[in-house]
Design a protein around this motif. Structure first.
Motif, mmCIF file in Angstrom:
data_model
loop_
_atom_site.group_PDB
_atom_site.id
_atom_site.type_symbol
_atom_site.label_atom_id
_atom_site.label_comp_id
_atom_site.label_asym_id
_atom_site.label_seq_id
_atom_site.Cartn_x
_atom_site.Cartn_y
_atom_site.Cartn_z
ATOM 1 N N ASP A 269 1.112 -1.065 -0.133
ATOM 2 C CA ASP A 269 -0.005 0.126 0.433
ATOM 3 C C ASP A 269 0.967 1.092 0.306
ATOM 4 O OD1 ASP A 269 -2.133 -1.326 0.354
ATOM 5 O OD2 ASP A 269 -2.699 -1.300 2.231
ATOM 6 N N ALA A 270 1.775 1.460 0.817
ATOM 7 C CA ALA A 270 2.479 2.385 0.684
ATOM 8 C C ALA A 270 3.642 2.694 -0.275
ATOM 9 C CB ALA A 270 3.773 2.596 2.409
ATOM 10 N N LEU A 271 4.463 1.626 -0.977
ATOM 11 C CA LEU A 271 4.596 1.074 -1.864
ATOM 12 C C LEU A 271 4.058 2.217 -3.389
ATOM 13 C CD1 LEU A 271 7.365 1.077 -3.760
ATOM 14 C CD2 LEU A 271 6.914 -0.893 -3.826
ATOM 15 N N VAL A 272 2.730 1.720 -3.980
ATOM 16 C CA VAL A 272 2.284 2.489 -4.369
ATOM 17 C C VAL A 272 1.788 3.598 -4.825
ATOM 18 C CG1 VAL A 272 0.280 2.026 -5.858
ATOM 19 C CG2 VAL A 272 0.664 -0.119 -5.099
ATOM 20 N N GLY A 273 1.666 3.796 -3.285
ATOM 21 C CA GLY A 273 1.657 5.545 -2.692
ATOM 22 C C GLY A 273 2.530 6.681 -3.232
ATOM 23 N N ALA A 274 3.995 5.303 -2.691
ATOM 24 C CA ALA A 274 4.897 6.190 -3.285
ATOM 25 C C ALA A 274 5.091 6.781 -4.329
ATOM 26 C CB ALA A 274 6.181 5.912 -2.365
ATOM 27 N N LEU A 275 4.880 5.322 -5.774
ATOM 28 C CA LEU A 275 5.273 5.537 -6.314
ATOM 29 C C LEU A 275 4.133 6.583 -7.688
ATOM 30 C CD1 LEU A 275 5.000 1.640 -7.604
ATOM 31 C CD2 LEU A 275 6.684 3.424 -7.591
ATOM 32 N N ALA A 276 3.018 6.255 -7.103
ATOM 33 C CA ALA A 276 1.414 7.752 -7.568
ATOM 34 C C ALA A 276 2.038 9.240 -7.195
ATOM 35 C CB ALA A 276 0.395 7.621 -6.466
ATOM 36 N N ARG A 277 2.789 9.758 -6.050
ATOM 37 C CA ARG A 277 2.987 10.656 -5.509
ATOM 38 C C ARG A 277 4.909 11.079 -6.845
ATOM 39 N NH1 ARG A 277 2.225 8.135 -0.220
ATOM 40 N NH2 ARG A 277 4.932 8.680 0.044
ATOM 41 N N GLY A 278 5.609 10.693 -7.217
ATOM 42 C CA GLY A 278 6.806 10.244 -7.506
ATOM 43 C C GLY A 278 7.944 10.905 -6.711
ATOM 44 N N ASP A 279 7.484 9.862 -5.710
ATOM 45 C CA ASP A 279 8.239 10.266 -4.374
ATOM 46 C C ASP A 279 9.698 9.020 -4.329
ATOM 47 O OD1 ASP A 279 9.189 10.533 -1.174
ATOM 48 O OD2 ASP A 279 7.734 10.656 -0.386
ATOM 49 N N GLY A 280 11.029 9.257 -5.109
ATOM 50 C CA GLY A 280 11.084 8.674 -4.603
ATOM 51 C C GLY A 280 12.150 7.974 -2.986
ATOM 52 N N ALA A 281 12.008 8.945 -2.993
ATOM 53 C CA ALA A 281 12.963 8.548 -1.300
ATOM 54 C C ALA A 281 12.383 7.205 -0.250
ATOM 55 C CB ALA A 281 13.147 10.090 -0.521
ATOM 56 N N ALA A 282 11.068 7.744 -0.749
ATOM 57 C CA ALA A 282 10.187 7.046 0.684
ATOM 58 C C ALA A 282 9.472 5.691 -0.396
ATOM 59 C CB ALA A 282 8.570 7.413 0.717
ATOM 60 N N ALA A 283 9.985 5.591 -1.755
ATOM 61 C CA ALA A 283 10.080 3.918 -2.435
ATOM 62 C C ALA A 283 11.087 3.883 -2.328
ATOM 63 C CB ALA A 283 9.501 4.317 -3.896
ATOM 64 N N ARG A 284 12.188 4.187 -1.630
ATOM 65 C CA ARG A 284 13.177 3.778 -1.576
ATOM 66 C C ARG A 284 13.397 2.906 -0.285
ATOM 67 N NH1 ARG A 284 19.536 5.758 -3.180
ATOM 68 N NH2 ARG A 284 20.539 3.901 -2.541
ATOM 69 N N GLN A 285 13.463 3.490 0.656
ATOM 70 C CA GLN A 285 12.773 3.175 2.303
ATOM 71 C C GLN A 285 11.638 2.275 2.038
ATOM 72 O OE1 GLN A 285 11.183 6.674 4.335
ATOM 73 N NE2 GLN A 285 12.808 5.483 6.745
ATOM 74 N N ILE A 286 10.849 2.394 1.434
ATOM 75 C CA ILE A 286 9.254 1.643 1.754
ATOM 76 C C ILE A 286 10.058 0.308 1.301
ATOM 77 C CG2 ILE A 286 7.303 0.889 1.344
ATOM 78 C CD1 ILE A 286 6.537 4.014 0.952
#
Length: 235
Positions: A192-209
């Motif tokens: 859930d969190a990873l899909v949200g980060a991808l949708a926001r274009g948040d690379g730092a969050a996607a990497r951390q998750i």
């Protein structure tokens, strides 16, 4: 269905190609590797080439070729007199394997968040929904999970990184969720969190998750292998 490398994390492919059917050597090698990595084949256990050949309906030749490949990976020892003996993996090696996968997958997640196309994001969301339905209904979700992570790794748009993920991914058991079904709810939250980060274009969050996706998994498998080793020593 075409044969895939099912597992908790994808090995990634540069192009969207139809997978080719695996040779006997490849099928035997993947199965034996998975049994060793998951602890089903214990250290110092002898692999019966004739029994494996009968199991796969093949001759001894592809079985021996598969064992020679596993020897190059450091998972077995091939000796002329004693045959093929399992070396196995230690809890420390498991943690090392997962650490490598976490680092590589984290970069892939970051780049995917920065480069993913609307069409790719739509596909990731579709797969995410299908995984949740499969989990809730008790169906096998391994293939869907593989495709979910594969789509993200493809979205990183780096064939070189995907190739490196493929090399590292071979050292992660394909049967992870069979061994630890209790890890599924946690994984879904992370999805859930990873899909949200991808949708926001948040690379730092996607990497951390993505990196966190591996931490609990590594500890579970490490403890599992350590438990099997302790039981074998006690016997």
């Amino acid at each position: 269905m075409a044969e895939f490398d099912h597992g908790p994390w994808t090995v990634g492919e540069a192009e969207d190609e139809t997978p080719v059917r695996k040779t006997g050597r490849e099928r035997v090698g993947e199965t034996l590797r998975d049994r060793i990595l998951s602890g089903d084949l214990a250290p110092n256990e002898r692999i019966d080439l004739d029994a494996v050949a009968e199991e796969f309906g093949t001759s001894r030749t592809p079985v021996r070729e598969a064992c020679l490949s596993l020897a190059q990976e450091g998972l077995v020892r091939v000796a002329q007199r004693s045959g093929v003996i399992v070396i196995g993996v230690s809890p420390e090696t498991i943690m090392e394997n997962f650490t490598l996968m976490a680092a590589l997958s984290g970069v892939a997640g970051q780049w995917a968040a920065e480069r993913i196309t609307p069409r790719q994001l739509l596909r990731v969301r579709e797969l995410h929904r299908e995984i949740r339905v499969a989990v809730q209904s008790g169906d096998d979700f391994a293939t869907l999970n593989w495709l979910f992570h594969r789509e993200i790794n493809k979205a990183c748009a780096s064939p070189r990184l995907q190739s490196m993920l493929g090399d590292a991914g071979r050292m992660i058991p394909r049967r992870f969720f069979d061994l630890f079904p209790e890890h599924v709810p946690c994984s879904m939250d992370e999805h859930d969190a990873l899909v949200g980060a991808l949708a926001r274009g948040d690379g730092a969050a996607a990497r951390q998750i993505t990196e966190q996706h591996f931490e609990g998994a590594a500890q579970l498998l490490s403890a599992h292998i350590n438990s099997l080793s302790s039981s074998a020593s006690a016997n």
